[in-house]
Design a protein around this motif. Sequence first.
Motif, PDB file in Angstrom:
ATOM      1  N   LYS A  12       0.820  -1.212   0.000  1.00  0.00           N
ATOM      2  CA  LYS A  12       0.000   0.000   0.000  1.00  0.00           C
ATOM      3  C   LYS A  12       0.853   1.260   0.000  1.00  0.00           C
ATOM      4  O   LYS A  12       0.301   2.368   0.062  1.00  0.00           O
ATOM      5  CB  LYS A  12      -0.913   0.009   1.232  1.00  0.00           C
ATOM      6  N   ASN A  13       2.177   1.120  -0.050  1.00  0.00           N
ATOM      7  CA  ASN A  13       3.080   2.291   0.008  1.00  0.00           C
ATOM      8  C   ASN A  13       2.740   3.185   1.194  1.00  0.00           C
ATOM      9  O   ASN A  13       2.679   4.417   1.073  1.00  0.00           O
ATOM     10  CB  ASN A  13       3.008   3.096  -1.305  1.00  0.00           C
ATOM     11  N   THR A  14       2.501   2.568   2.324  1.00  0.00           N
ATOM     12  CA  THR A  14       2.044   3.292   3.503  1.00  0.00           C
ATOM     13  C   THR A  14       2.957   2.996   4.690  1.00  0.00           C
ATOM     14  O   THR A  14       3.363   1.849   4.886  1.00  0.00           O
ATOM     15  CB  THR A  14       0.599   2.909   3.840  1.00  0.00           C
ATOM     16  N   VAL A  15       3.248   4.039   5.462  1.00  0.00           N
ATOM     17  CA  VAL A  15       4.027   3.907   6.687  1.00  0.00           C
ATOM     18  C   VAL A  15       3.166   4.363   7.853  1.00  0.00           C
ATOM     19  O   VAL A  15       2.340   5.280   7.703  1.00  0.00           O
ATOM     20  CB  VAL A  15       5.344   4.710   6.596  1.00  0.00           C
ATOM     21  N   TYR A  16       3.357   3.703   8.992  1.00  0.00           N
ATOM     22  CA  TYR A  16       2.570   3.998  10.183  1.00  0.00           C
ATOM     23  C   TYR A  16       3.487   4.349  11.344  1.00  0.00           C
ATOM     24  O   TYR A  16       4.638   3.927  11.394  1.00  0.00           O
ATOM     25  CB  TYR A  16       1.722   2.784  10.586  1.00  0.00           C
ATOM     26  N   LEU A  17       2.937   5.104  12.298  1.00  0.00           N
ATOM     27  CA  LEU A  17       3.640   5.372  13.538  1.00  0.00           C
ATOM     28  C   LEU A  17       2.652   5.172  14.683  1.00  0.00           C
ATOM     29  O   LEU A  17       1.723   5.976  14.828  1.00  0.00           O
ATOM     30  CB  LEU A  17       4.219   6.785  13.575  1.00  0.00           C
ATOM     31  N   GLN A  18       2.838   4.107  15.431  1.00  0.00           N
ATOM     32  CA  GLN A  18       2.029   3.869  16.615  1.00  0.00           C
ATOM     33  C   GLN A  18       2.703   4.541  17.789  1.00  0.00           C
ATOM     34  O   GLN A  18       3.847   4.230  18.128  1.00  0.00           O
ATOM     35  CB  GLN A  18       1.904   2.365  16.863  1.00  0.00           C
ATOM     36  N   MET A  19       1.984   5.474  18.409  1.00  0.00           N
ATOM     37  CA  MET A  19       2.513   6.266  19.509  1.00  0.00           C
ATOM     38  C   MET A  19       1.799   5.849  20.790  1.00  0.00           C
ATOM     39  O   MET A  19       0.575   6.051  20.901  1.00  0.00           O
ATOM     40  CB  MET A  19       2.306   7.759  19.227  1.00  0.00           C
ATOM     41  N   ASN A  20       2.515   5.278  21.720  1.00  0.00           N
ATOM     42  CA  ASN A  20       1.946   4.865  23.002  1.00  0.00           C
ATOM     43  C   ASN A  20       2.596   5.641  24.138  1.00  0.00           C
ATOM     44  O   ASN A  20       3.712   6.127  24.010  1.00  0.00           O
ATOM     45  CB  ASN A  20       2.148   3.367  23.221  1.00  0.00           C
ATOM     46  N   ASN A  21       1.877   5.730  25.246  1.00  0.00           N
ATOM     47  CA  ASN A  21       2.400   6.420  26.433  1.00  0.00           C
ATOM     48  C   ASN A  21       2.981   7.788  26.051  1.00  0.00           C
ATOM     49  O   ASN A  21       4.114   8.121  26.420  1.00  0.00           O
ATOM     50  CB  ASN A  21       3.459   5.549  27.106  1.00  0.00           C
ATOM     51  N   VAL A  22       2.183   8.563  25.341  1.00  0.00           N
ATOM     52  CA  VAL A  22       2.684   9.843  24.854  1.00  0.00           C
ATOM     53  C   VAL A  22       2.902  10.811  26.013  1.00  0.00           C
ATOM     54  O   VAL A  22       2.253  10.720  27.068  1.00  0.00           O
ATOM     55  CB  VAL A  22       1.735  10.461  23.798  1.00  0.00           C
ATOM     56  N   LYS A  23       3.811  11.747  25.769  1.00  0.00           N
ATOM     57  CA  LYS A  23       4.169  12.745  26.774  1.00  0.00           C
ATOM     58  C   LYS A  23       3.965  14.133  26.182  1.00  0.00           C
ATOM     59  O   LYS A  23       3.897  14.292  24.960  1.00  0.00           O
ATOM     60  CB  LYS A  23       5.634  12.571  27.192  1.00  0.00           C
ATOM     61  N   SER A  24       3.927  15.132  27.043  1.00  0.00           N
ATOM     62  CA  SER A  24       3.715  16.500  26.556  1.00  0.00           C
ATOM     63  C   SER A  24       4.821  16.912  25.581  1.00  0.00           C
ATOM     64  O   SER A  24       4.565  17.665  24.623  1.00  0.00           O
ATOM     65  CB  SER A  24       3.651  17.469  27.725  1.00  0.00           C
ATOM     66  N   GLU A  25       6.020  16.396  25.794  1.00  0.00           N
ATOM     67  CA  GLU A  25       7.125  16.764  24.914  1.00  0.00           C
ATOM     68  C   GLU A  25       7.026  16.114  23.530  1.00  0.00           C
ATOM     69  O   GLU A  25       7.846  16.392  22.654  1.00  0.00           O
ATOM     70  CB  GLU A  25       8.484  16.422  25.544  1.00  0.00           C
ATOM     71  N   ASP A  26       6.054  15.263  23.317  1.00  0.00           N
ATOM     72  CA  ASP A  26       5.808  14.697  21.991  1.00  0.00           C
ATOM     73  C   ASP A  26       4.960  15.634  21.127  1.00  0.00           C
ATOM     74  O   ASP A  26       4.759  15.371  19.935  1.00  0.00           O
ATOM     75  CB  ASP A  26       5.092  13.350  22.101  1.00  0.00           C
ATOM     76  N   THR A  27       4.472  16.719  21.716  1.00  0.00           N
ATOM     77  CA  THR A  27       3.679  17.687  20.966  1.00  0.00           C
ATOM     78  C   THR A  27       4.512  18.306  19.848  1.00  0.00           C
ATOM     79  O   THR A  27       5.595  18.852  20.105  1.00  0.00           O
ATOM     80  CB  THR A  27       3.147  18.787  21.896  1.00  0.00           C
ATOM     81  N   ALA A  28       4.029  18.207  18.628  1.00  0.00           N
ATOM     82  CA  ALA A  28       4.775  18.694  17.472  1.00  0.00           C
ATOM     83  C   ALA A  28       3.942  18.473  16.207  1.00  0.00           C
ATOM     84  O   ALA A  28       2.903  17.788  16.252  1.00  0.00           O
ATOM     85  CB  ALA A  28       6.097  17.960  17.330  1.00  0.00           C
ATOM     86  N   VAL A  29       4.417  19.041  15.114  1.00  0.00           N
ATOM     87  CA  VAL A  29       3.905  18.668  13.804  1.00  0.00           C
ATOM     88  C   VAL A  29       4.745  17.490  13.310  1.00  0.00           C
ATOM     89  O   VAL A  29       5.973  17.563  13.300  1.00  0.00           O
ATOM     90  CB  VAL A  29       3.981  19.835  12.795  1.00  0.00           C
ATOM     91  N   TYR A  30       4.064  16.417  12.933  1.00  0.00           N
ATOM     92  CA  TYR A  30       4.744  15.207  12.486  1.00  0.00           C
ATOM     93  C   TYR A  30       4.688  15.124  10.962  1.00  0.00           C
ATOM     94  O   TYR A  30       3.624  15.268  10.353  1.00  0.00           O
ATOM     95  CB  TYR A  30       4.094  13.973  13.115  1.00  0.00           C
ATOM     96  N   TYR A  31       5.852  14.881  10.373  1.00  0.00           N
ATOM     97  CA  TYR A  31       5.986  14.785   8.922  1.00  0.00           C
ATOM     98  C   TYR A  31       6.481  13.389   8.539  1.00  0.00           C
ATOM     99  O   TYR A  31       7.379  12.856   9.194  1.00  0.00           O
ATOM    100  CB  TYR A  31       6.992  15.801   8.397  1.00  0.00           C
ATOM    101  N   CYS A  32       5.935  12.841   7.490  1.00  0.00           N
ATOM    102  CA  CYS A  32       6.503  11.600   6.967  1.00  0.00           C
ATOM    103  C   CYS A  32       7.345  11.931   5.736  1.00  0.00           C
ATOM    104  O   CYS A  32       7.144  12.966   5.085  1.00  0.00           O
ATOM    105  CB  CYS A  32       5.429  10.590   6.604  1.00  0.00           C
ATOM    106  N   ASN A  33       8.290  11.081   5.444  1.00  0.00           N
ATOM    107  CA  ASN A  33       9.029  11.216   4.206  1.00  0.00           C
ATOM    108  C   ASN A  33       9.329   9.853   3.620  1.00  0.00           C
ATOM    109  O   ASN A  33       9.202   8.828   4.298  1.00  0.00           O
ATOM    110  CB  ASN A  33      10.295  12.072   4.366  1.00  0.00           C
ATOM    111  N   ALA A  34       9.677   9.867   2.340  1.00  0.00           N
ATOM    112  CA  ALA A  34       9.937   8.614   1.636  1.00  0.00           C
ATOM    113  C   ALA A  34      10.989   8.849   0.565  1.00  0.00           C
ATOM    114  O   ALA A  34      10.976   9.879  -0.107  1.00  0.00           O
ATOM    115  CB  ALA A  34       8.659   8.074   1.012  1.00  0.00           C
ATOM    116  N   GLU A  35      11.890   7.876   0.436  1.00  0.00           N
ATOM    117  CA  GLU A  35      12.883   7.899  -0.631  1.00  0.00           C
ATOM    118  C   GLU A  35      12.316   7.087  -1.793  1.00  0.00           C
ATOM    119  O   GLU A  35      12.216   5.870  -1.710  1.00  0.00           O
ATOM    120  CB  GLU A  35      14.206   7.303  -0.146  1.00  0.00           C
ATOM    121  N   VAL A  36      11.971   7.782  -2.870  1.00  0.00           N
ATOM    122  CA  VAL A  36      11.209   7.171  -3.955  1.00  0.00           C
ATOM    123  C   VAL A  36      12.033   7.093  -5.229  1.00  0.00           C
ATOM    124  O   VAL A  36      12.711   8.047  -5.608  1.00  0.00           O
ATOM    125  CB  VAL A  36       9.919   7.983  -4.217  1.00  0.00           C
ATOM    126  N   ARG A  37      11.921   5.954  -5.883  1.00  0.00           N
ATOM    127  CA  ARG A  37      12.464   5.778  -7.233  1.00  0.00           C
ATOM    128  C   ARG A  37      11.264   5.758  -8.162  1.00  0.00           C
ATOM    129  O   ARG A  37      10.413   4.862  -8.061  1.00  0.00           O
ATOM    130  CB  ARG A  37      13.259   4.473  -7.332  1.00  0.00           C
TER     131      ARG A  37
END
Length: 121
Positions: free
Chosen positions: A75-100
């Motif tokens: 599916k050309n899809t990446v996931y990020l499971q975030m558990n036990n999150v903390k206040s310092e995890d607050t941010a804008v999250y970006y994904c990236n991919a190295e594509v041919r």
Amino acid sequence: QVQLVESGGGMVQPGGSLRLSCAASGSIFSINDMGWYRQAPGKQRELVAVITSGGSTNYADSVKGRFTISRDNAKNTVYLQMNNVKSEDTAVYYCNAEVRRTILSGLNTYWGQGTQVTVSS
């Protein structure tokens, strides 16, 4: 052209969980590494986790044992499971991919538009 679209961000309480998704679409022959980065206000963008096409992973020390990166190559899809999150995890999250894009082309890095994650009680 190649597009990366993230989803799954939002607000979560400390200790809670959240799952981010990022789907790549467009002219894609293959994808090497896929990763998640984040940028908090006033800070530089930092690596959170990366996964190779073969499934090898690497994590920032700050998220080891709490976050899990995975991918679905079909599916050309990446996931990020975030558990036990903390206040310092607050941010804008970006994904990236190295594509041919074709069998003859080199690797190019593409970025998603970002998704906000806010950890607050």
